[in-house]
Write a protein that holds these residues in place. Sequence first.
Motif, PDB file in Angstrom:
ATOM      1  N   GLU A 165     119.539 -24.982  -9.394  1.00 33.09           N
ATOM      2  CA  GLU A 165     119.992 -26.073 -10.076  1.00 33.09           C
ATOM      3  C   GLU A 165     120.877 -26.620  -9.143  1.00 33.09           C
ATOM      4  O   GLU A 165     121.846 -27.502  -9.735  1.00 33.09           O
ATOM      5  CB  GLU A 165     121.075 -25.610 -11.278  1.00 33.09           C
ATOM      6  CG  GLU A 165     122.053 -24.636 -10.933  1.00 33.09           C
ATOM      7  CD  GLU A 165     121.618 -23.192 -11.205  1.00 33.09           C
ATOM      8  OE1 GLU A 165     122.353 -22.284 -11.565  1.00 33.09           O
ATOM      9  OE2 GLU A 165     120.396 -22.725 -10.871  1.00 33.09           O
ATOM     10  N   ASP A 166     120.659 -26.776  -7.849  1.00 28.73           N
ATOM     11  CA  ASP A 166     121.514 -27.514  -6.999  1.00 28.73           C
ATOM     12  C   ASP A 166     121.048 -29.204  -7.184  1.00 28.73           C
ATOM     13  O   ASP A 166     122.261 -29.918  -6.997  1.00 28.73           O
ATOM     14  CB  ASP A 166     120.802 -27.462  -5.600  1.00 28.73           C
ATOM     15  CG  ASP A 166     119.388 -27.398  -5.325  1.00 28.73           C
ATOM     16  OD1 ASP A 166     118.504 -26.748  -5.987  1.00 28.73           O
ATOM     17  OD2 ASP A 166     118.886 -28.138  -4.476  1.00 28.73           O
ATOM     18  N   HIS A 167     120.174 -29.667  -7.940  1.00 33.13           N
ATOM     19  CA  HIS A 167     120.237 -31.057  -8.064  1.00 33.13           C
ATOM     20  C   HIS A 167     120.712 -31.421  -9.400  1.00 33.13           C
ATOM     21  O   HIS A 167     120.928 -32.580  -9.645  1.00 33.13           O
ATOM     22  CB  HIS A 167     118.669 -31.512  -7.987  1.00 33.13           C
ATOM     23  CG  HIS A 167     118.506 -31.756  -6.338  1.00 33.13           C
ATOM     24  ND1 HIS A 167     118.534 -30.942  -5.333  1.00 33.13           N
ATOM     25  CD2 HIS A 167     117.891 -32.886  -5.764  1.00 33.13           C
ATOM     26  CE1 HIS A 167     118.216 -31.425  -4.231  1.00 33.13           C
ATOM     27  NE2 HIS A 167     117.788 -32.692  -4.532  1.00 33.13           N
ATOM     28  N   ILE A 173     128.643 -29.692  -2.962  1.00 35.61           N
ATOM     29  CA  ILE A 173     128.664 -28.401  -4.247  1.00 35.61           C
ATOM     30  C   ILE A 173     128.937 -27.234  -3.699  1.00 35.61           C
ATOM     31  O   ILE A 173     128.619 -26.964  -2.521  1.00 35.61           O
ATOM     32  CB  ILE A 173     127.397 -28.729  -5.096  1.00 35.61           C
ATOM     33  CG1 ILE A 173     126.125 -28.358  -4.275  1.00 35.61           C
ATOM     34  CG2 ILE A 173     127.172 -30.122  -5.529  1.00 35.61           C
ATOM     35  CD1 ILE A 173     124.738 -28.357  -5.007  1.00 35.61           C
ATOM     36  N   LYS A 174     129.406 -26.278  -4.694  1.00 36.00           N
ATOM     37  CA  LYS A 174     129.599 -24.985  -4.339  1.00 36.00           C
ATOM     38  C   LYS A 174     128.501 -24.078  -4.462  1.00 36.00           C
ATOM     39  O   LYS A 174     127.902 -24.232  -5.366  1.00 36.00           O
ATOM     40  CB  LYS A 174     130.990 -24.517  -5.050  1.00 36.00           C
ATOM     41  CG  LYS A 174     131.684 -23.219  -4.437  1.00 36.00           C
ATOM     42  CD  LYS A 174     132.830 -22.689  -5.274  1.00 36.00           C
ATOM     43  CE  LYS A 174     133.380 -21.815  -4.921  1.00 36.00           C
ATOM     44  NZ  LYS A 174     134.521 -21.178  -5.851  1.00 36.00           N
ATOM     45  N   HIS A 198     120.263 -37.319   2.941  1.00 39.17           N
ATOM     46  CA  HIS A 198     119.604 -38.445   2.216  1.00 39.17           C
ATOM     47  C   HIS A 198     119.892 -38.423   0.698  1.00 39.17           C
ATOM     48  O   HIS A 198     119.601 -39.273  -0.058  1.00 39.17           O
ATOM     49  CB  HIS A 198     118.053 -38.118   2.227  1.00 39.17           C
ATOM     50  CG  HIS A 198     117.401 -36.989   1.427  1.00 39.17           C
ATOM     51  ND1 HIS A 198     117.129 -35.725   1.748  1.00 39.17           N
ATOM     52  CD2 HIS A 198     116.772 -37.103   0.154  1.00 39.17           C
ATOM     53  CE1 HIS A 198     116.684 -35.038   0.857  1.00 39.17           C
ATOM     54  NE2 HIS A 198     116.308 -36.001  -0.318  1.00 39.17           N
ATOM     55  N   GLY A 199     120.739 -37.515   0.387  1.00 41.88           N
ATOM     56  CA  GLY A 199     121.320 -37.454  -1.104  1.00 41.88           C
ATOM     57  C   GLY A 199     122.192 -38.553  -1.275  1.00 41.88           C
ATOM     58  O   GLY A 199     122.409 -39.190  -2.385  1.00 41.88           O
ATOM     59  N   TRP A 234     124.299 -30.745   0.007  1.00 44.10           N
ATOM     60  CA  TRP A 234     125.141 -30.192   0.926  1.00 44.10           C
ATOM     61  C   TRP A 234     125.999 -29.112   0.086  1.00 44.10           C
ATOM     62  O   TRP A 234     126.636 -29.265  -0.849  1.00 44.10           O
ATOM     63  CB  TRP A 234     126.154 -31.209   1.288  1.00 44.10           C
ATOM     64  CG  TRP A 234     127.297 -30.847   2.186  1.00 44.10           C
ATOM     65  CD1 TRP A 234     127.217 -29.603   3.153  1.00 44.10           C
ATOM     66  CD2 TRP A 234     128.583 -31.290   2.399  1.00 44.10           C
ATOM     67  NE1 TRP A 234     128.443 -29.470   3.964  1.00 44.10           N
ATOM     68  CE2 TRP A 234     129.122 -30.447   3.249  1.00 44.10           C
ATOM     69  CE3 TRP A 234     129.062 -32.212   1.841  1.00 44.10           C
ATOM     70  CZ2 TRP A 234     130.507 -30.743   4.068  1.00 44.10           C
ATOM     71  CZ3 TRP A 234     130.568 -32.873   2.460  1.00 44.10           C
ATOM     72  CH2 TRP A 234     131.027 -31.918   3.314  1.00 44.10           C
ATOM     73  N   GLU A 235     125.701 -27.818   0.332  1.00 45.64           N
ATOM     74  CA  GLU A 235     126.405 -26.675  -0.330  1.00 45.64           C
ATOM     75  C   GLU A 235     127.204 -26.057   0.608  1.00 45.64           C
ATOM     76  O   GLU A 235     126.944 -25.774   1.868  1.00 45.64           O
ATOM     77  CB  GLU A 235     125.109 -25.743  -0.607  1.00 45.64           C
ATOM     78  CG  GLU A 235     124.315 -26.173  -1.819  1.00 45.64           C
ATOM     79  CD  GLU A 235     123.326 -25.387  -2.439  1.00 45.64           C
ATOM     80  OE1 GLU A 235     123.516 -23.891  -2.379  1.00 45.64           O
ATOM     81  OE2 GLU A 235     122.207 -25.655  -2.460  1.00 45.64           O
TER      82      GLU A 235
END
Length: 278
Positions: A229-231, A143-144, A121-122, A57-58
């Motif tokens: 790097e979202d994860h 996350i931003k 699902h995260g 979720w961004e």
Amino acid sequence: MTPQRLPTYYISHGGGPWPYMDDDMRQRFDQLEASLLSIRNEWGEAARAVLIVSGHWETTEFCVSSAAHPGMVFDYYGFPEHLYHIKYDAPGSPELAMRTRAMLQAGGVACESDAERGFDHGTFSLMKPLCPSGELPIVQLSIKQDLDSQAHLSVGRLLAPLRDEGVVIIGSGSSFHNLGLRGPAAIEPSRQFDDWLQQTLLATSTAERRRRVAAWKLAPNARIAHPREDHLIPLMVALGAADEEAAALVYNQADFFGSWTLSSFRFGEPVPVGAQAA
């Protein structure tokens, strides 16, 4: 009664809707599931809610999910049809969402509220094994989109008091996340990045840990491990919320998808047996 401080976590959440699978693929997640069952025992009776920072979720500015009864977000593809009709029935917590937003705004961080956001699902891939019956309310924090390491570390520090209020803070992502790299070519880059991550989180001073994590792009094979790097960014929030506390390895698997090395970490100490929520 003295409130019991809960630990925080950065968890590699596996793939798609794995807890709901019923074929041979499900067995690939046995080690991850065992780690989650062990993690649940670390909260005792002190946990009253969960705040999950999901790499799925961004938003432009930070945002909290505020629905009392969140729906589902099926943000994956290529799975059997029945896996797009599953339901994880945990409640949300508008009160925790409001508290989280207020804490960030008081610290000078813009934060919005989304009453429509469901569980991605995260979130539900972790929470289904952790709380099979949906017994704990869940709020998600986005996350931003700028993926700024320092900003997410700072958000974690602002949210640290929630740990004394019965809230488990979980950063949900994956310590290695390059979906285009599997098989033998992934083995060594994945292992080297994981070695760096473990050394950084487990074997350095808190000041050095903070510096190395913020400069993670200097790590061996950093951009192979995380082309984007979202994860990894959810780690920053979990670490920031336990900035001065020791880390522990709670999951490590060297053959995920046959070639990835994945790890999960706890920050802070488990709750003593019998401890209650404040």
